[in-house]
Design a protein around this motif. Sequence first.
Motif, PDB file in Angstrom:
ATOM      1  N   LEU A   1       0.823  -1.211   0.000  1.00 51.23           N
ATOM      2  CA  LEU A   1       0.000   0.000   0.000  1.00 51.23           C
ATOM      3  C   LEU A   1       0.856   1.260   0.000  1.00 51.23           C
ATOM      4  CD1 LEU A   1      -2.912  -0.941   2.437  1.00 51.23           C
ATOM      5  CD2 LEU A   1      -3.054  -0.574  -0.042  1.00 51.23           C
ATOM      6  N   GLY A   2       2.012   1.194   0.647  1.00 57.02           N
ATOM      7  CA  GLY A   2       2.919   2.339   0.607  1.00 57.02           C
ATOM      8  C   GLY A   2       3.392   2.630  -0.800  1.00 57.02           C
ATOM      9  N   THR A   3       3.728   1.566  -1.539  1.00 59.17           N
ATOM     10  CA  THR A   3       4.150   1.733  -2.933  1.00 59.17           C
ATOM     11  C   THR A   3       2.997   2.236  -3.796  1.00 59.17           C
ATOM     12  OG1 THR A   3       5.779  -0.046  -2.700  1.00 59.17           O
ATOM     13  CG2 THR A   3       5.124   0.541  -4.939  1.00 59.17           C
ATOM     14  N   ALA A   4       1.819   1.662  -3.605  1.00 60.30           N
ATOM     15  CA  ALA A   4       0.647   2.063  -4.389  1.00 60.30           C
ATOM     16  C   ALA A   4       0.274   3.521  -4.130  1.00 60.30           C
ATOM     17  CB  ALA A   4      -0.534   1.151  -4.070  1.00 60.30           C
ATOM     18  N   THR A   5       0.318   3.930  -2.880  1.00 63.44           N
ATOM     19  CA  THR A   5      -0.001   5.318  -2.530  1.00 63.44           C
ATOM     20  C   THR A   5       0.986   6.272  -3.174  1.00 63.44           C
ATOM     21  OG1 THR A   5      -0.938   4.601  -0.410  1.00 63.44           O
ATOM     22  CG2 THR A   5      -0.335   6.913  -0.614  1.00 63.44           C
ATOM     23  N   HIS A   6       2.249   5.887  -3.155  1.00 63.41           N
ATOM     24  CA  HIS A   6       3.278   6.709  -3.806  1.00 63.41           C
ATOM     25  C   HIS A   6       3.004   6.833  -5.302  1.00 63.41           C
ATOM     26  CE1 HIS A   6       7.238   8.203  -5.018  1.00 63.41           C
ATOM     27  NE2 HIS A   6       7.276   7.211  -5.898  1.00 63.41           N
ATOM     28  N   ASN A   7       2.665   5.728  -5.946  1.00 66.56           N
ATOM     29  CA  ASN A   7       2.393   5.771  -7.391  1.00 66.56           C
ATOM     30  C   ASN A   7       1.188   6.649  -7.698  1.00 66.56           C
ATOM     31  OD1 ASN A   7       4.479   4.182  -8.529  1.00 66.56           O
ATOM     32  ND2 ASN A   7       3.470   2.300  -7.882  1.00 66.56           N
ATOM     33  N   ALA A   8       0.139   6.542  -6.882  1.00 67.83           N
ATOM     34  CA  ALA A   8      -1.044   7.370  -7.103  1.00 67.83           C
ATOM     35  C   ALA A   8      -0.701   8.847  -6.987  1.00 67.83           C
ATOM     36  CB  ALA A   8      -2.134   6.999  -6.102  1.00 67.83           C
ATOM     37  N   HIS A   9       0.116   9.167  -6.008  1.00 68.22           N
ATOM     38  CA  HIS A   9       0.526  10.569  -5.823  1.00 68.22           C
ATOM     39  C   HIS A   9       1.352  11.055  -7.011  1.00 68.22           C
ATOM     40  CE1 HIS A   9       1.767  14.227  -3.760  1.00 68.22           C
ATOM     41  NE2 HIS A   9       3.031  13.935  -4.069  1.00 68.22           N
ATOM     42  N   GLN A  10       2.286  10.221  -7.463  1.00 70.83           N
ATOM     43  CA  GLN A  10       3.150  10.605  -8.582  1.00 70.83           C
ATOM     44  C   GLN A  10       2.354  10.822  -9.867  1.00 70.83           C
ATOM     45  OE1 GLN A  10       6.080  11.510  -6.900  1.00 70.83           O
ATOM     46  NE2 GLN A  10       7.165  10.584  -8.612  1.00 70.83           N
ATOM     47  N   LEU A  11       1.322  10.011 -10.066  1.00 70.24           N
ATOM     48  CA  LEU A  11       0.541  10.058 -11.307  1.00 70.24           C
ATOM     49  C   LEU A  11      -0.676  10.969 -11.213  1.00 70.24           C
ATOM     50  CD1 LEU A  11       0.666   6.241 -12.093  1.00 70.24           C
ATOM     51  CD2 LEU A  11       1.802   8.036 -13.414  1.00 70.24           C
ATOM     52  N   GLY A  12      -0.973  11.457 -10.032  1.00 70.05           N
ATOM     53  CA  GLY A  12      -2.152  12.309  -9.867  1.00 70.05           C
ATOM     54  C   GLY A  12      -3.450  11.531  -9.918  1.00 70.05           C
ATOM     55  N   ALA A  13      -3.411  10.252  -9.508  1.00 73.65           N
ATOM     56  CA  ALA A  13      -4.616   9.418  -9.513  1.00 73.65           C
ATOM     57  C   ALA A  13      -5.324   9.538  -8.163  1.00 73.65           C
ATOM     58  CB  ALA A  13      -4.245   7.959  -9.774  1.00 73.65           C
ATOM     59  N   LYS A  14      -6.640   9.643  -8.210  1.00 71.09           N
ATOM     60  CA  LYS A  14      -7.429   9.757  -6.987  1.00 71.09           C
ATOM     61  C   LYS A  14      -7.947   8.368  -6.599  1.00 71.09           C
ATOM     62  CE  LYS A  14      -8.870  14.490  -8.061  1.00 71.09           C
ATOM     63  NZ  LYS A  14     -10.019  15.397  -8.332  1.00 71.09           N
ATOM     64  N   VAL A  15      -7.239   7.750  -5.675  1.00 68.82           N
ATOM     65  CA  VAL A  15      -7.587   6.400  -5.228  1.00 68.82           C
ATOM     66  C   VAL A  15      -7.628   6.391  -3.702  1.00 68.82           C
ATOM     67  CG1 VAL A  15      -6.949   3.965  -5.252  1.00 68.82           C
ATOM     68  CG2 VAL A  15      -6.434   5.394  -7.239  1.00 68.82           C
ATOM     69  N   ASN A  16      -8.653   5.746  -3.148  1.00 66.98           N
ATOM     70  CA  ASN A  16      -8.781   5.583  -1.708  1.00 66.98           C
ATOM     71  C   ASN A  16      -8.210   4.229  -1.306  1.00 66.98           C
ATOM     72  OD1 ASN A  16     -10.654   8.009  -1.306  1.00 66.98           O
ATOM     73  ND2 ASN A  16     -11.799   6.795  -2.787  1.00 66.98           N
ATOM     74  N   PHE A  17      -7.100   4.219  -0.580  1.00 70.25           N
ATOM     75  CA  PHE A  17      -6.415   2.981  -0.237  1.00 70.25           C
ATOM     76  C   PHE A  17      -6.775   2.524   1.175  1.00 70.25           C
ATOM     77  CE2 PHE A  17      -3.616   4.819  -3.494  1.00 70.25           C
ATOM     78  CZ  PHE A  17      -3.485   3.732  -4.352  1.00 70.25           C
ATOM     79  N   TYR A  18      -6.978   1.196   1.324  1.00 69.00           N
ATOM     80  CA  TYR A  18      -7.318   0.617   2.625  1.00 69.00           C
ATOM     81  C   TYR A  18      -6.566  -0.698   2.802  1.00 69.00           C
ATOM     82  CZ  TYR A  18     -11.253   3.862   2.409  1.00 69.00           C
ATOM     83  OH  TYR A  18     -12.030   4.988   2.297  1.00 69.00           O
TER      84      TYR A  18
END
Length: 299
Positions: free
Chosen positions: A160-177
């Motif tokens: 989830l840490g990696t996924a959150t970083h990728n979402a931030h880098q790409l500007g994707a709006k994703v809710n991670f749990y």
Amino acid sequence: MNNMEQSFTTIQEARQWASLFLKEHQREPGVADWLLEHHLNMSYTQLMAYGRDPFPHEKKDSFVADIYKHTETGIPVQHLIGEAEFYGRRFDVNADVLVPRPETEELVEGVLRFIEKNGLTSEYLKVVDLGTGSGAIACTLSLELEHMDVYATDISSQALGTATHNAHQLGAKVNFYQGDFLAPVAGEAIDIIVSNPPYISHAELKELSDTVVQFDPHLALFADAEGLAAYHTIVSQIKSYHLTPMLIACEIGHLQGESVKEIIETGLPGYHAEVRSDINGKPRMVFAYSKTSVKSPDY
């Protein structure tokens, strides 16, 4: 392979040496191009165009070291360069997540086609990616259809840490749990469920390459019940949380199609499941949808 001194002086000579060296050691020769592009900060077209240029002396040792490292250990080239491409975007990857595969792009494409075919491109939809890993599926869906409310879950906090970083880098709006598949979003009325879950049986361990066994996170690879445990869990959760998604889209092992179809149709009687083949002709996806309310996600 302890001699770091190589005789190449140009980019083209470096490419020839690396490709031959990899092939001689039963590795994919194309890795040479990936590592050259990374170390020289060039595209493939530039590698071809500037092949006669001198190879930068200051980058020689690190390039050769990566070629040796991949050859000796099988470490994925994506781990060496720290990123992988998926659906035309670059995602950071590491030992905590699976490297996104080109075949998984077809799972995303199937979801997008389903949305388009059913006239839902402008509708507000809630979508969840189960076992998100690097976040490749969730981020891609969020960026391709910005009106969707995208959730993503994973049992691994590191993933989830990696996924959150990728979402931030790409500007994707994703809710991670963090949690087990649908458990963290049990209170949400989910419209579309998509997942590339663990589906390799423990008995298949001996058949896998060293690249997979040594470097991919086993939590994201292996599942009980001959590799089918994740599908049983997801269907059970859909039932117990009283969810009625329009679409359930899953990646599967190439021998699991009929089994996963049966798990879904037996556990969720209102759904019809279709097994789909990937670009290589292997059955690698299952799309399940209501028998009465929506259309098949035809390619």
